[in-house]
Design a protein around this motif. Sequence first.
Motif, PDB file in Angstrom:
ATOM      1  N   PHE A   1       0.820  -1.201   0.000  1.00 42.09           N
ATOM      2  CA  PHE A   1       0.000   0.000   0.000  1.00 42.09           C
ATOM      3  C   PHE A   1       0.859   1.258   0.000  1.00 42.09           C
ATOM      4  N   THR A   2       0.262   2.357  -0.452  1.00 40.58           N
ATOM      5  CA  THR A   2       0.842   3.675  -0.246  1.00 40.58           C
ATOM      6  C   THR A   2       0.059   4.308   0.892  1.00 40.58           C
ATOM      7  N   PHE A   3       0.771   4.832   1.873  1.00 42.12           N
ATOM      8  CA  PHE A   3       0.149   5.444   3.041  1.00 42.12           C
ATOM      9  C   PHE A   3       0.439   6.940   2.987  1.00 42.12           C
ATOM     10  N   PHE A   4      -0.613   7.758   2.992  1.00 41.05           N
ATOM     11  CA  PHE A   4      -0.495   9.215   2.838  1.00 41.05           C
ATOM     12  C   PHE A   4      -0.850   9.924   4.143  1.00 41.05           C
ATOM     13  N   ALA A   5      -0.252  11.093   4.366  1.00 38.30           N
ATOM     14  CA  ALA A   5      -0.633  11.979   5.476  1.00 38.30           C
ATOM     15  C   ALA A   5      -0.615  13.412   4.965  1.00 38.30           C
ATOM     16  N   THR A   6      -1.584  14.209   5.437  1.00 37.50           N
ATOM     17  CA  THR A   6      -1.666  15.605   5.022  1.00 37.50           C
ATOM     18  C   THR A   6      -1.429  16.535   6.206  1.00 37.50           C
ATOM     19  N   ARG A   7      -1.255  17.792   5.897  1.00 39.39           N
ATOM     20  CA  ARG A   7      -0.972  18.806   6.913  1.00 39.39           C
ATOM     21  C   ARG A   7      -2.110  18.950   7.922  1.00 39.39           C
ATOM     22  N   LYS A   8      -3.339  18.697   7.520  1.00 42.85           N
ATOM     23  CA  LYS A   8      -4.493  18.827   8.414  1.00 42.85           C
ATOM     24  C   LYS A   8      -4.814  17.532   9.163  1.00 42.85           C
ATOM     25  N   GLY A   9      -3.917  16.539   9.114  1.00 41.20           N
ATOM     26  CA  GLY A   9      -4.089  15.323   9.899  1.00 41.20           C
ATOM     27  C   GLY A   9      -4.916  14.240   9.241  1.00 41.20           C
ATOM     28  N   ILE A  10      -5.133  14.321   7.947  1.00 42.24           N
ATOM     29  CA  ILE A  10      -5.882  13.306   7.211  1.00 42.24           C
ATOM     30  C   ILE A  10      -4.903  12.234   6.738  1.00 42.24           C
ATOM     31  N   VAL A  11      -5.310  10.957   6.873  1.00 42.34           N
ATOM     32  CA  VAL A  11      -4.482   9.846   6.406  1.00 42.34           C
ATOM     33  C   VAL A  11      -5.289   8.993   5.430  1.00 42.34           C
ATOM     34  N   LYS A  12      -4.576   8.280   4.574  1.00 37.74           N
ATOM     35  CA  LYS A  12      -5.228   7.456   3.570  1.00 37.74           C
ATOM     36  C   LYS A  12      -4.302   6.309   3.193  1.00 37.74           C
ATOM     37  N   LYS A  13      -4.883   5.149   2.925  1.00 39.94           N
ATOM     38  CA  LYS A  13      -4.122   3.976   2.497  1.00 39.94           C
ATOM     39  C   LYS A  13      -4.722   3.492   1.183  1.00 39.94           C
ATOM     40  N   THR A  14      -3.892   3.409   0.139  1.00 38.72           N
ATOM     41  CA  THR A  14      -4.340   2.991  -1.192  1.00 38.72           C
ATOM     42  C   THR A  14      -3.471   1.840  -1.671  1.00 38.72           C
ATOM     43  N   PRO A  15      -4.075   0.799  -2.275  1.00 35.29           N
ATOM     44  CA  PRO A  15      -3.251  -0.285  -2.823  1.00 35.29           C
ATOM     45  C   PRO A  15      -2.237   0.261  -3.837  1.00 35.29           C
ATOM     46  N   LEU A  16      -1.034  -0.246  -3.785  1.00 33.00           N
ATOM     47  CA  LEU A  16       0.036   0.214  -4.677  1.00 33.00           C
ATOM     48  C   LEU A  16      -0.315  -0.052  -6.141  1.00 33.00           C
ATOM     49  N   SER A  17      -1.100  -1.090  -6.400  1.00 33.92           N
ATOM     50  CA  SER A  17      -1.476  -1.428  -7.778  1.00 33.92           C
ATOM     51  C   SER A  17      -2.297  -0.317  -8.438  1.00 33.92           C
ATOM     52  N   ALA A  18      -2.903   0.578  -7.667  1.00 30.07           N
ATOM     53  CA  ALA A  18      -3.678   1.690  -8.229  1.00 30.07           C
ATOM     54  C   ALA A  18      -2.790   2.699  -8.957  1.00 30.07           C
ATOM     55  N   PHE A  19      -1.470   2.613  -8.760  1.00 31.49           N
ATOM     56  CA  PHE A  19      -0.529   3.541  -9.389  1.00 31.49           C
ATOM     57  C   PHE A  19       0.272   2.875 -10.511  1.00 31.49           C
ATOM     58  N   ALA A  20      -0.206   1.746 -11.020  1.00 34.15           N
ATOM     59  CA  ALA A  20       0.549   0.947 -11.980  1.00 34.15           C
ATOM     60  C   ALA A  20       0.524   1.487 -13.407  1.00 34.15           C
ATOM     61  N   ASN A  21      -0.392   2.388 -13.737  1.00 34.08           N
ATOM     62  CA  ASN A  21      -0.500   2.887 -15.116  1.00 34.08           C
ATOM     63  C   ASN A  21      -0.001   4.327 -15.207  1.00 34.08           C
ATOM     64  N   PRO A  22       1.253   4.526 -15.598  1.00 30.38           N
ATOM     65  CA  PRO A  22       1.809   5.886 -15.623  1.00 30.38           C
ATOM     66  C   PRO A  22       1.213   6.753 -16.727  1.00 30.38           C
ATOM     67  N   ARG A  23       1.088   8.037 -16.418  1.00 28.85           N
ATOM     68  CA  ARG A  23       0.654   9.039 -17.395  1.00 28.85           C
ATOM     69  C   ARG A  23       1.624  10.216 -17.314  1.00 28.85           C
ATOM     70  N   GLY A  24       1.941  10.784 -18.440  1.00 29.89           N
ATOM     71  CA  GLY A  24       2.902  11.888 -18.486  1.00 29.89           C
ATOM     72  C   GLY A  24       2.485  13.100 -17.669  1.00 29.89           C
ATOM     73  N   LYS A  25       1.202  13.403 -17.648  1.00 26.77           N
ATOM     74  CA  LYS A  25       0.699  14.562 -16.906  1.00 26.77           C
ATOM     75  C   LYS A  25       0.423  14.233 -15.445  1.00 26.77           C
ATOM     76  N   GLY A  26       0.680  12.984 -15.022  1.00 19.58           N
ATOM     77  CA  GLY A  26       0.442  12.591 -13.645  1.00 19.58           C
ATOM     78  C   GLY A  26      -1.013  12.231 -13.403  1.00 19.58           C
ATOM     79  N   ILE A  27      -1.290  11.733 -12.195  1.00 22.59           N
ATOM     80  CA  ILE A  27      -2.643  11.366 -11.799  1.00 22.59           C
ATOM     81  C   ILE A  27      -2.909  11.897 -10.398  1.00 22.59           C
ATOM     82  N   ILE A  28      -4.181  11.973 -10.044  1.00 26.03           N
ATOM     83  CA  ILE A  28      -4.545  12.376  -8.682  1.00 26.03           C
ATOM     84  C   ILE A  28      -4.281  11.199  -7.762  1.00 26.03           C
TER      85      ILE A  28
END
Length: 187
Positions: free
Chosen positions: A64-91
């Motif tokens: 998983f990728t584990f995220f944290a933000t400045r306002k204390g929000i956390v999120k866990k997303t499966p790493l496979s969700a980032f498997a398709n690269p795009r030149g302009k990036g993704i959210i």
Amino acid sequence: FVASTHNYLLFFTSKGRCYWLKVHEIPSLGRAARGKPIVNLIDVQPGEKIAAMVNVAKFDDDRFTFFATRKGIVKKTPLSAFANPRGKGIIAVELDEGDFLIGVAITDGKHDAMLFSDAGKAVRFEEDDVRPMGRVTRGVRGMMLDEGQRVISMLVAENESQTVLTVTENGFGKRTDVSEYRSQSRG
């Protein structure tokens, strides 16, 4: 970190976007060279700054990728969700108004996450307290903050024998065992 030339580097910006780059696409330079600006290698949008960078060999479903933000929000997303690269990036994470991404870590979902605020407070909780979510989601509260406070750092503690190095704004520092931070519920 050490990376193979065929690995991917995932760059996460303060605005919650993700960009890819193969390690071999980074120019190899001498020890005394300045390097090349990252904006010349990836197409970062105006106003974005690189907040985190991780090394990925394979985009597995069990990591998983584990995220944290400045306002204390956390999120866990499966790493496979980032498997398709795009030149302009993704959210990578949906952010509230005025919020910024401060940290990203690759995990196996079985460790403890720790958040540290600018008020000298810390929270330690199990990753299992955060369910896996899709890429374009906000996340959940990881740390309760008072007015004007913000999260300044995140780490994923792999075991109790690790230590946390804390350094203040005026340069005072201390090292503390992870075991001295009691495990709590997120938020």
